[in-house]
Design a protein around this motif. Structure first.
Motif, mmCIF file in Angstrom:
data_model
loop_
_atom_site.group_PDB
_atom_site.id
_atom_site.type_symbol
_atom_site.label_atom_id
_atom_site.label_comp_id
_atom_site.label_asym_id
_atom_site.label_seq_id
_atom_site.Cartn_x
_atom_site.Cartn_y
_atom_site.Cartn_z
ATOM 1 N N ALA A 23 26.976 28.352 -32.876
ATOM 2 C CA ALA A 23 25.812 27.629 -32.281
ATOM 3 C C ALA A 23 24.556 28.285 -32.366
ATOM 4 O O ALA A 23 23.281 27.798 -32.296
ATOM 5 N N ASN A 24 24.536 29.578 -31.784
ATOM 6 C CA ASN A 24 23.404 30.560 -31.713
ATOM 7 C C ASN A 24 23.888 32.012 -31.564
ATOM 8 O O ASN A 24 25.278 32.108 -31.664
ATOM 9 N N ALA A 25 23.022 32.826 -31.187
ATOM 10 C CA ALA A 25 23.442 34.327 -31.142
ATOM 11 C C ALA A 25 24.276 34.526 -29.788
ATOM 12 O O ALA A 25 24.818 35.708 -29.713
ATOM 13 N N HIS A 26 24.320 33.538 -29.091
ATOM 14 C CA HIS A 26 25.039 33.906 -27.685
ATOM 15 C C HIS A 26 26.435 33.016 -27.771
ATOM 16 O O HIS A 26 27.060 33.055 -26.608
ATOM 17 N N SER A 27 26.708 32.340 -28.620
ATOM 18 C CA SER A 27 28.055 31.802 -28.976
ATOM 19 C C SER A 27 29.259 32.725 -29.340
ATOM 20 O O SER A 27 29.111 33.617 -30.087
ATOM 21 N N LEU A 30 27.283 22.975 -36.294
ATOM 22 C CA LEU A 30 27.419 21.295 -35.890
ATOM 23 C C LEU A 30 26.710 20.557 -37.051
ATOM 24 O O LEU A 30 27.300 19.625 -37.712
ATOM 25 N N ASN A 31 25.622 20.686 -37.319
ATOM 26 C CA ASN A 31 24.645 20.018 -38.146
ATOM 27 C C ASN A 31 23.276 20.570 -38.278
ATOM 28 O O ASN A 31 23.153 21.851 -38.265
ATOM 29 N N GLU A 32 22.325 19.837 -39.236
ATOM 30 C CA GLU A 32 21.330 20.318 -39.337
ATOM 31 C C GLU A 32 20.275 20.797 -38.334
ATOM 32 O O GLU A 32 19.601 21.576 -38.498
ATOM 33 N N LYS A 33 20.330 20.284 -37.376
ATOM 34 C CA LYS A 33 19.739 20.441 -35.930
ATOM 35 C C LYS A 33 20.082 21.831 -35.635
ATOM 36 O O LYS A 33 19.031 22.422 -34.882
ATOM 37 N N ALA A 34 21.364 22.095 -35.957
ATOM 38 C CA ALA A 34 21.485 23.610 -35.270
ATOM 39 C C ALA A 34 21.318 24.828 -36.194
ATOM 40 O O ALA A 34 20.999 25.910 -35.950
ATOM 41 N N ARG A 35 20.863 24.257 -37.442
ATOM 42 C CA ARG A 35 20.593 25.403 -38.556
ATOM 43 C C ARG A 35 19.358 26.358 -38.312
ATOM 44 O O ARG A 35 19.461 27.557 -38.712
ATOM 45 N N PRO A 36 18.394 25.862 -37.581
ATOM 46 C CA PRO A 36 17.224 26.921 -37.270
ATOM 47 C C PRO A 36 17.913 28.005 -36.398
ATOM 48 O O PRO A 36 17.164 29.208 -36.746
ATOM 49 N N TRP A 37 18.686 27.854 -35.631
ATOM 50 C CA TRP A 37 19.386 28.903 -34.711
ATOM 51 C C TRP A 37 20.524 29.748 -35.292
ATOM 52 O O TRP A 37 20.783 30.908 -35.204
ATOM 53 N N VAL A 38 21.282 28.970 -36.327
ATOM 54 C CA VAL A 38 22.336 29.773 -36.880
ATOM 55 C C VAL A 38 22.099 30.258 -38.356
ATOM 56 O O VAL A 38 22.695 31.349 -38.764
#
Length: 262
Positions: free
Chosen positions: A24-28, A49-57
């Motif tokens: 999900a991000n660097a803290h997952s 999860l989806n495209e919305k999560a991509r900027p973080w992942v």
């Protein structure tokens, strides 16, 4: 005097190929696992999860040179697509890390006795049955010495304040691990649940009074602290590696000893 760096061929997971679900991000927790697995020589495919999560992942995946694939297990066909793409990219699978869990917020904040059938079912589908579905899809690609690891929490064993609906769901997940271990054991496939103590992830932020839960764990754990993503990742890397070849069907705690005093 510092030790010389190991050659890639000498790393514990050199030549091993793995799929990590749920970054999900660097803290997952999934990211902590991915970093440890990569550092020990594994080749990886990651999911978010989806495209919305991509900027973080996506930036994280790029640091490992790992392909990133969207996967929402509630969307028909996405889990199948993920596994197929991972197998095609890596040429097979030696381990799979399942680090996904979700419940409707209203259900999570309410009493279990008041939970709706629909909310309970969704939480069970995403957080528990997805492991069984993942195992079924991966089974043809897993051979002797391979491993499947999921993430649980002590709320499966003890009624933790504000953990609510996820307690019964995680209990079902741990039971699923034991059954999968039996069903896949003849092929030499090992299955485990890792049970970290509370860590400040985005998923955990949905739990009411989570800061109090972390404070209690830090104060009462024998080690008097919380665990880190590095420690969770290190345990996971050990479990999928050759050093854990004789272990399967277990829930293994990495929680600074909190489970031993509660």
């Amino acid at each position: 005097m510092s030790r010389p760096a190991l050659a890639d061929s000498m790393l514990p997971l050199s030549g091993r190929r793995g799929l990590v679900l749920g970054v999900a991000n660097a803290h997952s927790i999934a990211w902590g696992c991915a970093e440890a697995l990569h550092a020990q020589g594994a080749a990886l495919v990651l999911s978010c999860l989806n495209e919305k999560a991509r900027p973080w992942v996506q930036p994280l995946a790029d640091t490992l040179g790992a392909p990133l694939i969207d996967c929402n297990v509630e969307v028909e066909g996405e889990l199948e697509h993920l596994v197929a793409q991972a197998v095609e990219t890596l040429g097979g699978l030696d381990f799979v890390i399942h680090s996904i869990a979700w419940a409707p917020l209203a259900e999570l904040h309410g009493r279990v006795i008041d939970s709706s059938a629909a909310g309970f079912a969704r939480a069970m589908t995403v957080s528990c049955h997805s492991l069984a579905a993942l195992a079924r899809l991966c089974e043809p690609h897993l051979g002797a010495g391979s491993a499947l690891v999921t993430m649980t929490y002590h709320g499966a064993e003890e009624a933790i304040p504000h953990y609510g609906l996820m307690g019964p769901v995680k209990a079902a997940l741990e039971s699923t691990v034991r059954y999968l271990a039996v069903e896949l054991g003849a092929k030499g496939v090992r299955v485990h649940a890792v049970s970290p103590g509370p860590v400040p992830t985005r998923a955990a932020s949905g739990i009411e009074d989570f800061d109090d839960l972390m404070a209690t764990a830090a104060a009462e754990s024998p080690l008097r602290r919380l665990v880190t993503l590095d420690e969770i990742g290190a345990l996971t890397a050990f479990l999928v590696g050759p050093g854990a070849s004789g272990m399967t069907g277990q829930t293994i705690y990495v929680d600074a000893g909190f489970h031993a005093v509660r």
